[in-house]
Design a protein around this motif. Structure first.
Motif, PDB file in Angstrom:
ATOM      1  N   SER A  95       0.829  -1.193   0.000  1.00  0.00           N
ATOM      2  CA  SER A  95       0.000   0.000   0.000  1.00  0.00           C
ATOM      3  C   SER A  95       0.867   1.248   0.000  1.00  0.00           C
ATOM      4  O   SER A  95       2.093   1.188   0.117  1.00  0.00           O
ATOM      5  CB  SER A  95      -0.929  -0.002   1.217  1.00  0.00           C
ATOM      6  N   ASP A 337      -0.679   3.542 -14.480  1.00  0.00           N
ATOM      7  CA  ASP A 337      -2.106   3.446 -14.793  1.00  0.00           C
ATOM      8  C   ASP A 337      -2.389   1.970 -15.044  1.00  0.00           C
ATOM      9  O   ASP A 337      -1.891   1.393 -16.015  1.00  0.00           O
ATOM     10  CB  ASP A 337      -2.438   4.297 -16.019  1.00  0.00           C
ATOM     11  N   GLN A 352      -9.667  -4.256 -10.751  1.00  0.00           N
ATOM     12  CA  GLN A 352      -9.013  -3.229  -9.941  1.00  0.00           C
ATOM     13  C   GLN A 352      -8.492  -2.155 -10.883  1.00  0.00           C
ATOM     14  O   GLN A 352      -7.721  -2.444 -11.797  1.00  0.00           O
ATOM     15  CB  GLN A 352      -7.851  -3.831  -9.152  1.00  0.00           C
ATOM     16  N   TYR A 354      -6.552   1.569 -10.951  1.00  0.00           N
ATOM     17  CA  TYR A 354      -5.882   2.545 -10.116  1.00  0.00           C
ATOM     18  C   TYR A 354      -4.818   3.315 -10.868  1.00  0.00           C
ATOM     19  O   TYR A 354      -4.264   2.872 -11.865  1.00  0.00           O
ATOM     20  CB  TYR A 354      -5.282   1.934  -8.859  1.00  0.00           C
ATOM     21  N   GLN A 355      -4.593   4.486 -10.319  1.00  0.00           N
ATOM     22  CA  GLN A 355      -3.520   5.355 -10.762  1.00  0.00           C
ATOM     23  C   GLN A 355      -2.666   5.662  -9.542  1.00  0.00           C
ATOM     24  O   GLN A 355      -3.170   6.101  -8.510  1.00  0.00           O
ATOM     25  CB  GLN A 355      -4.076   6.653 -11.350  1.00  0.00           C
ATOM     26  N   LYS A 356      -1.373   5.420  -9.660  1.00  0.00           N
ATOM     27  CA  LYS A 356      -0.458   5.700  -8.556  1.00  0.00           C
ATOM     28  C   LYS A 356       0.733   6.481  -9.094  1.00  0.00           C
ATOM     29  O   LYS A 356       1.419   6.021 -10.006  1.00  0.00           O
ATOM     30  CB  LYS A 356       0.016   4.412  -7.876  1.00  0.00           C
ATOM     31  N   MET A 390      -2.734   8.762  -5.169  1.00  0.00           N
ATOM     32  CA  MET A 390      -3.324   7.492  -5.560  1.00  0.00           C
ATOM     33  C   MET A 390      -4.828   7.623  -5.714  1.00  0.00           C
ATOM     34  O   MET A 390      -5.489   8.292  -4.916  1.00  0.00           O
ATOM     35  CB  MET A 390      -3.004   6.415  -4.523  1.00  0.00           C
ATOM     36  N   GLN A 392      -7.907   4.710  -6.608  1.00  0.00           N
ATOM     37  CA  GLN A 392      -8.042   3.262  -6.797  1.00  0.00           C
ATOM     38  C   GLN A 392      -9.462   2.825  -6.503  1.00  0.00           C
ATOM     39  O   GLN A 392     -10.077   3.270  -5.537  1.00  0.00           O
ATOM     40  CB  GLN A 392      -7.068   2.545  -5.876  1.00  0.00           C
ATOM     41  N   TYR A 407     -14.023   2.986  -3.726  1.00  0.00           N
ATOM     42  CA  TYR A 407     -13.118   3.885  -4.441  1.00  0.00           C
ATOM     43  C   TYR A 407     -12.354   4.683  -3.402  1.00  0.00           C
ATOM     44  O   TYR A 407     -12.945   5.291  -2.510  1.00  0.00           O
ATOM     45  CB  TYR A 407     -13.840   4.826  -5.405  1.00  0.00           C
ATOM     46  N   TYR A 409      -9.333   7.566  -2.630  1.00  0.00           N
ATOM     47  CA  TYR A 409      -8.438   8.634  -3.066  1.00  0.00           C
ATOM     48  C   TYR A 409      -7.410   8.902  -1.978  1.00  0.00           C
ATOM     49  O   TYR A 409      -7.737   8.915  -0.790  1.00  0.00           O
ATOM     50  CB  TYR A 409      -9.214   9.925  -3.342  1.00  0.00           C
TER      51      TYR A 409
END
Length: 754
Positions: A95, A337, A352, A354-356, A390, A392, A407, A409
């Motif tokens: 995480s 992405d 899943q 997500y953008q990190k 992040m 996700q 969701y 943020y």
């Protein structure tokens, strides 16, 4: 490839056939494991080192391939995240507030996110794998050890380079090249690049072939000696990954009514009649599966796109008799992405998304001095800063456009660490007995803003806006910031009865910083390690035998426990673990043309105290009382940590055939791992049985090693061990998912040097 043998080649034999020269010996290897140049056999650390040629010939293009060179590393993938285990110690939490247990550096640039390890393994000088806590010189998050990646540096006054390419099954193509250009007598530049692609390893029709690869990377560097006693190095790097998601196979074990949605059945429904009673906090510990490993249908493959930029550099200034003042720093920007289907079957049930994004910078200033054999010291300071963003969500593609089950943020997650350290070695008896002592003080701070959305049924595939306060189930909060400090230290005694023998003993401490998640905070890991070892050369330095024995007192190990989709995982401290083991490494030059290597490791690892709780499958403490929601307590004391096989054995053999000035080298390398578990619950479905993988290469080298052609087969057995196995309680279903390792690959590689 025969592991360390490639970093310890013999002196070149005579150009005649198999006639031995008058003398032969294993070559010295210079490493910087102690942040100064030393011979690996004189370094009191259990470690391995591989030069760039060994990495190239073994086809290692990312951290996952390291297992072919260092079989005692446990390397697994949880979708695009890489997890590395050393001596039973690893980081299973990936995480945004978690940290790795293995410190990873590229030319001194500290890497904190596992997603950043997808490519940097090209045009290398060497790779060093340090086993055991390195808390004094490497600081926080070094409980497992350290991985040092050293890129090839520009060389003054030398125009040179190489180009290498390979083609194999799965339509695999790799290309790597570098050129070194001197600019006068005091400056040189080096430019290198890499491309690696292959079709998917698994047949996942109707979706296609899963677990494909496609990576591009380029590095440009400059080295200068503008003044006497001044050395400057600067490098810039770009890496791009654009490929499918990781193919995983999933099995529905049971359904429940945790979520109030008519799409799900109510109550527990065992879909497999042999399912035993659910124990261990909602995990069926005794249930086994035999999942397919080559062909299984998937509804979609998803995608993984990672783009990263890095700049790093070093400046060394000699300051007379005092020593050398060094600055080492780096900056990295990583953007990802990812769209990853999670259920592992067709049609796709969970995705899943997500953008990190993360920006990191690390800086170290170090003053070092002294001479080998005399008093040697280092003192310095370290600063690290990380900023993350992040977004996700877990998406359920049902009717009416689908729904998000959650969701999350993280508009910001800040991580800062400041440290000061000092270490010195003092001789007690000249050239025979010395003592080493070191200490480090570290101050860590973490803070974040969390915005969580609960289930968004019937609202389609558009995620809720970060500032949309009208959506149901929105929770915004600032977790309690982490503000912690820690002192780590080491004390060791080195005894050299002769030039070819080293006996050492030491006590070291390490720690991994704490953090927080959706549920609460968790504390730092703490480790005290006791180790004795010996490094030896025999028979005119044609035999090397190294051994180490260690005992770990490991407290508060951080282990993530998945609760449910509304909050994700909770990281808990596992109380205590007890780990001990014995490791041996042997290299023998049987003749100038024959090399034999052997690694035999034994590991005894156990969770001695681990009590926690998780959401039960039915969402209740006791299934007999469905009106009482809550958490089920469970105790994992006595279980083995993840990725901790009792036995790891690797054997390698090389033979050189000479035909005049031409050489043909046959290499066989086989590694064995006994059974181990992929999760701390130690359920049978999450157990990897013992297995063996064997590689074979046949390489022709032209005179002067200017040109070579290699044929290779890796994983002859075509055995695909689990890279991940774990139960997930998602969307009202209990699933188990499997991700597999690489199947058999074969092909041909050509390399030209100039």
């Amino acid at each position: 490839m025969t592991g360390t043998a490639h970093a310890q080649d013999a002196a070149a034999p005579a150009s005649t056939a198999d006639d031995a020269p008058a003398s032969m010996s294993l070559a010295d290897i210079v490493v910087t494991a102690q942040k100064r140049a030393t011979n690996i056999q004189d370094t009191p650390i259990a470690m391995r080192a591989f030069d760039g040629d060994a990495v190239l010939k073994a086809g290692v293009s990312d951290v996952n391939g390291l297992a072919r060179l260092a079989p005692d590393l446990g390397i697994t993938n949880d979708t695009q995240y890489t997890k590395i285990t050393v001596r039973g110690i690893s980081s299973q939490d990936h995480s945004e507030t978690a940290d790795p247990a293995l410190t990873i550096n590229i030319d001194g640039e500290y890497i904190n996110r596992p997603i950043a390890l997808n490519a940097s393994f090209f045009d290398l000088e060497r790779i060093e794998v340090l086993r055991g806590p390195q808390g004094t010189l490497y600081g926080r998050n070094a409980t497992a050890g350290a991985l040092n990646i050293v890129a090839a540096k520009p060389k003054l006054g030398d125009f040179q380079g190489y180009a290498s390419g390979s083609y194999g099954n799965f339509n695999a193509f790799t290309g790597e090249a570098a050129v070194n250009v001197p600019l006068g007598e005091k400056v040189a530049v080096r430019v290198s690049g890499m491309h690696n692609q292959h079709d998917g390893y698994f047949n996942n029709e109707p979706a296609g072939r899963g677990s494909a690869g496609n990576t591009d990377a380029v590095r440009a560097s400059i080295y200068a000696e503008p003044l006497a006693g001044v050395r400057v190095y600067l490098a810039g790097e770009y890496v791009n990954v654009d490929t499918t998601g990781i193919a995983q196979y999933g099995i529905v074990v049971a359904n429940n009514g945790v979520l109030a949605n008519p799409a799900f059945a109510s109550g527990i429904v065992d879909v497999i009649p042999s399912t035993p009673a659910l124990e261990g906090g909602g995990v069926p510990l005794r249930l086994r599966f035999d999942p397919p490993k080559s062909s299984f249908p998937l509804g979609s493959l998803g995608f993984t796109r990672i783009e990263q930029y890095a700049v790093r550099g070093r400046v060394d200034v000699d300051v007379g008799s005092i020593g050398t003042l060094s600055y080492i720093g780096g900056y990295r920007d990583v953007n990802s992405d990812v769209n990853q289907p999670l259920n592992g079957f067709a049609p796709t049930t969970f995705v899943q998304m997500y953008q990190k994004d993360s920006e990191t910078q690390s800086h170290e200033i170090r003053l070092s001095g002294g001479e080998e054999g005399g008093f040697v010291y280092q003192v310095g300071g370290f600063y690290f800063n990380e900023d993350q963003y992040m977004a996700q969500g877990l998406f359920l593609p049902l009717a009416a456009g689908g729904s998000f089950l959650n969701y999350f943020y993280r508009p910001y997650v800040k991580n800062k660490s400041v440290a000061g350290f000092a270490q010195a070695t003092m001789p007690l008896i000249e050239d025979t007995l010395s003592v080493t002592a070191g200490i480090r003080y570290t101050k860590d701070k973490k803070s974040a803003l969390f915005i969580n959305y609960g289930p968004q049924f019937g609202r389609g595939s558009a995620p809720p806006a970060q500032d949309d306060t009208t959506r149901p189930g929105r929770v915004e909060f600032n977790p309690t910031p982490l503000d912690d400090d820690q002192v780590t230290w080491t004390v060791g005694l080195d005894y050299n009865p002769s030039r070819d023998h080293l006996i050492y003993g030491k006590v070291s401490t390490g720690y991994k910083a704490g953090g927080f998640d959706n549920v609460g905070s968790f504390g730092a890991e703490k480790l005290t390690a006791y180790e004795i070892g010996s490094k030896n050369s025999f028979a005119g330095r044609t035999i090397q035998f190294n051994a180490a024995a260690f005992y770990y007192d490991y407290k508060d190990q951080q282990i993530p426990i998945f609760l449910d989709t509304s909050v994700g995982s909770q990281v808990v401290n596992a109380g205590k673990s007890r780990i001990w083991g014995i490791e041996t490494d042997t290299t023998i030059l049987l003749s100038p043309n024959d090399r034999f290597t052997a690694t035999v490791n034994y590991l005894d690892a156990k969770l001695t105290q681990f009590e926690a709780a998780r959401l039960g499958l039915s969402g209740t403490i006791a299934d007999s009382d469905p009106s009482t929601p809550g958490l089920q307590p469970f105790d994992l004391s006595g279980n083995r940590p993840v990725q901790s096989p009792k036995w790891t054995i690797a054997l390698g053999y090389d033979h050189d055939f000479y035909f005049g000035d031409h050489k043909l080298t046959a290499s066989l390398f086989s590694r064995f791992k006994s059974a181990y578990f992929l999760q701390p619950s130690n359920s049978l479905a999450e157990k990897q049985e013992a297995f063996t993988q064997t590689d074979f290469t046949l390489e022709y080298s032209a005179p002067g090693d200017r040109f070579s052609v290699q044929g290779f087969v890796r994983n002859i057995e075509n055995y695909k061990p689990y890279a991940f196995a774990g139960y997930v309680n998602a969307g009202g279903q209990l699933l188990i998912n499997y991700i597999y390792g690489t199947p058999r690959t074969y092909g041909v590689r050509g390399t030209f040097r100039f």
